[in-house]
Scaffold this motif. Structure first.
Motif, short mmCIF file in Angstrom:
data_model
loop_
_atom_site.label_atom_id
_atom_site.label_comp_id
_atom_site.label_asym_id
_atom_site.label_seq_id
_atom_site.Cartn_x
_atom_site.Cartn_y
_atom_site.Cartn_z
N PRO A 13 82.59 50.87 84.25
CA PRO A 13 83.72 50.94 83.31
C PRO A 13 83.52 50.13 82.03
N ARG A 14 82.60 49.17 82.03
CA ARG A 14 82.37 48.38 80.82
C ARG A 14 81.41 49.05 79.86
N SER A 15 80.82 50.15 80.27
CA SER A 15 79.81 50.81 79.45
C SER A 15 80.45 51.68 78.38
N VAL A 16 79.61 52.27 77.53
CA VAL A 16 80.05 53.26 76.55
C VAL A 16 79.12 54.46 76.61
N ASP A 17 79.61 55.58 76.16
CA ASP A 17 78.75 56.75 76.03
C ASP A 17 77.68 56.45 74.98
N PRO A 18 76.45 56.91 75.17
CA PRO A 18 75.38 56.60 74.20
C PRO A 18 75.69 57.00 72.76
N VAL A 19 76.61 57.96 72.54
CA VAL A 19 76.88 58.37 71.16
C VAL A 19 77.56 57.27 70.35
N ALA A 20 78.29 56.36 71.04
CA ALA A 20 79.00 55.30 70.30
C ALA A 20 78.03 54.37 69.57
#
Length: 664
Positions: free
Chosen positions: A235-242
């Protein structure tokens, strides 16, 4: 209900959100007051209104942990679809609008450290403020009075949270002044979610005049949402596009307002308000370069320059049993909207070629009239009407090849009547009922993109119109050193052509009109407090919000229930502490109700010490939120086109705060 602490005898609480000064207990509508001390008590960091709104039933403020998009504030489900900013709820600071004439509002310049109180009006009577459906939220700053006081504060917490603040207040020679400045920064709980914000606020009072000036400067990374798989895994991650597009937003705003109130004798009073300001916003989105090859595509960078101004002229007349208010409100917004590609060659996340350039305007001119009459000691009758007229126009200045001239204009108008009655069963119990019509136009941000991808504003989007009904009861009593308060309200709202999210991809949203929606709800709240410092409080909201069609799916973004409870020992001085519990029902993420953010509950603890030493006052406190480190989605992005619906709430968070005041 007064949601301020009650350890000492305070002056009677009055509200002005109904445009008539009254005790909220005597108002035939759902009204709550949050005292400024509550906004700052319990080691709250004074960063977001979401820290303090949980005990107001019917109001949801979801802290998205995304300062690029602001709080997701909704009242009775209106506003829950907003992907950024606040809409469907009217916002004011010291009587100065923080909501533009198109209905889009911002909370970023709300300075909690200088707040004297926050007033919240729910239900039918919010229609008397015009382009709004859910309610009205007003923040009032403290008036400078007495000997000068200098206050310094520092909040520090998890994930690099720092919020130093300084304020000064006092009065001299007939001039009252309150100055406040706060800096906030955080590394963010999620990846790519760092932010900083600087807020300054000035209030000057002299005689019948009040001047309010404020400024805000925000720079924030945008972590976007997560898919179900991403959220469950990390849940702390982001999608690579960000990080690839360095999604982010910068906001700068400066605003000035002037209010003059004069008693004319014979019960007559005149109030004149004028304001103006400028706001610039630049947002880098995650739109891939491929779609931007289409000559009709408006690009992946939004660049807005807005200037706005308005005035409100109000006459009131008051006798022992009758009060009349008549006014005329005018607001105007001029916007330069540009779109740029978000790449140059292979480099992503930079401003590229121009793809959109238009000059937009929106204005409203609204007369309104309201009256309150007490035909008998036990009865209070109130009614009002507002003629709401909003005009949009767009001048397209980017005409190239297949991208033709998309200029146009549209006007929306409605007459909004409301009425209510209150019966005093006894001095301790009041019953009331209210009914009215609501009206909500699309905002410029909702008109900005057409669902078919063709450039220009979506002038086919219609305003929503609603019928609102409410029944309620208010009770209060005092037993020895204890004070008891409680409210209950049931409501029903049916809306035609409600504006709902159609798609949301890469930070860009399109909208459509739903044929009809229905909301039915129950709101409960209660408070038990002692003169010594004990305080118990509870609030519960049950809300069934559905599309009124054969399928009857629930409207996404709205929890069916939300509950808050608090218990605390908050004496004027000495040791203090408390516990807070929050629970939210599940929240569907799309119109098909195929997935949902699960229900959740959390605990928070706070403790501190407060003492006066002559001319000095010192306070030290600590707080732990999400004590059990529970994993949940704090908010959702409705109908997100890439299924990145979920915005994760932070795990266990710790905050410490120090406050020192010196009276000169």
């Amino acid at each position: 209900m007064d949601l301020g602490p009650a350890p000492v005898q305070l002056p009677p609480v009055t509200i002005t959100v109904t445009r008539t000064e009254a005790n909220p207990f005597d108002v035939p509508a759902a009204v709550d007051v949050i005292q400024g001390q509550r906004l700052r008590d319990a080691a709250r960091a004074e960063v977001q209104l979401s820290e303090s709104l949980a005990l107001v039933p019917g109001v949801t403020a979801r802290d998205r942990q995304n300062f690029a998009q602001d709080l997701q504030l909704s009242v009775r489900g209106f506003g829950a679809r907003s992907t950024f900013g606040v809409r469907g709820v009217r916002l004011y600071v010291d009587g100065i609008p923080a909501t533009m004439p198109d209905g889009q509002g911002q909370l970023s310049h709300f300075d909690l450290s200088s707040a004297q109180r926050v007033e919240i009006l729910r239900g039918p009577f919010s229609a008397l403020y015009g382009n709004s459906s859910g309610g009205v939220l007003q923040l009032f700053t403290e008036k400078g009075e007495g000997a000068p006081v200098l206050t310094a504060s520092m909040a520090s917490g998890s994930d690099g949270l720092m919020r130093p603040g300084l304020r000064a207040a006092g009065a001299s020679g007939g001039l009252g002044w309150h100055l406040s400045a706060n800096h906030f920064r955080t590394d963010g709980w999620r990846d790519h979610s760092a932010a900083r914000r600087d807020v300054g606020n000035v209030r000057l009072d002299w005689g019948d005049w009040m001047l309010v000036a404020n400024t805000v400067d925000v720079k924030a990374d945008d972590p976007l949402g997560l898919t179900r798989t991403q959220f469950d895994a990390s849940p702390r991650s982001v999608d690579p596009v960000a990080p690839a597009f360095n999604t982010r937003k910068t906001v700068q705003q400066s605003q000035l307002g002037l209010v003059h109130e004069r008693a004319l004798g014979g019960g007559h009073k005149l109030r004149v308000m004028a304001y103006g300001g400028e706001r610039t916003t630049v947002q880098f989105q995650s739109i891939p370069p491929g779609p931007q090859a289409n000559p009709l595509h408006p690009g992946g960078v939004i660049d807005l320059e807005r200037s706005y101004a308005g005035t409100d002229w109000r006459w009131s007349w008051k006798r022992e049993r009758l009060e009349l208010v008549a006014g005329l409100s005018y607001d105007h917004l001029q916007e330069a909207r540009r779109g740029w590609q978000n790449f140059i060659g292979p480099t992503l996340g930079v401003q590229g070629a121009l793809r959109r350039d238009e000059r937009n305007e929106v204005s409203n001119l609204d007369p309104y009239l309201q009256a309150q009459w007490k035909p008998a000691p036990a009865w209070t009758l109130a009614a009002g009407v507002r003629r709401n007229s909003v005009r949009f126009s767009s001048d397209d200045r980017y005409i190239a090849g297949a991208n033709g001239n998309d200029s146009g204009s549209v006007r929306y108008a409605a007459t909004l009547p409301v009425a209510s009655a209150m019966y005093a069963v006894s001095p301790q119990i009041h019953l009331y009922g209210a009914a009215g019509r609501g009206f909500e136009t699309p905002t410029f941000n909702e008109l900005a993109y057409r669902p078919d991808g063709v450039p220009g504003l979506n002038f086919g989007l219609r305003p929503s119109r609603s019928r609102n009904f409410e029944l309620g009861a208010k009770a209060r009593a005092a037993t020895g050193d204890w004070r008891h308060e409680g409210t209950v309200a049931v409501f029903s709202t049916r809306t035609k052509d409600e504006i709902v999210t159609q798609s949301n991809t890469g930070g860009r949203s399109t909208f459509r009109n739903a044929a009809a929606t229905e909301r039915r709800g129950l709101e409960l709240a209660g408070q038990l407090s002692s003169m010594g410092g004990w305080r118990l409080a509870f609030a519960h909201t049950w809300l069934d919000a559905r599309y009124a069609d054969a399928i009857g799916a629930r409207i996404p973004g709205i929890a069916r229930s939300f509950t808050a409870a608090e218990a605390g020992w908050l004496p004027p001085q000495g040791w203090r502490g408390g516990v807070e519990w929050r629970r939210s029902g599940r929240v569907f993420v799309n119109d098909t109700n195929s997935d949902a953010a699960a229900a959740w509950w959390t605990l928070a603890l706070h403790a501190g010490w407060k003492q006066d030493f002559g001319t000095w006052a010192i306070e030290a406190s600590a707080r732990i939120d999400n004590l059990l480190d529970r994993r949940y989605a704090g908010s959702v992005i409705v109908n997100e086109g890439n299924s990145r619906y979920f915005e994760a709430a932070p795990g266990r968070q710790a905050t410490i705060k120090l406050v020192a005041s010196w009276r000169l």
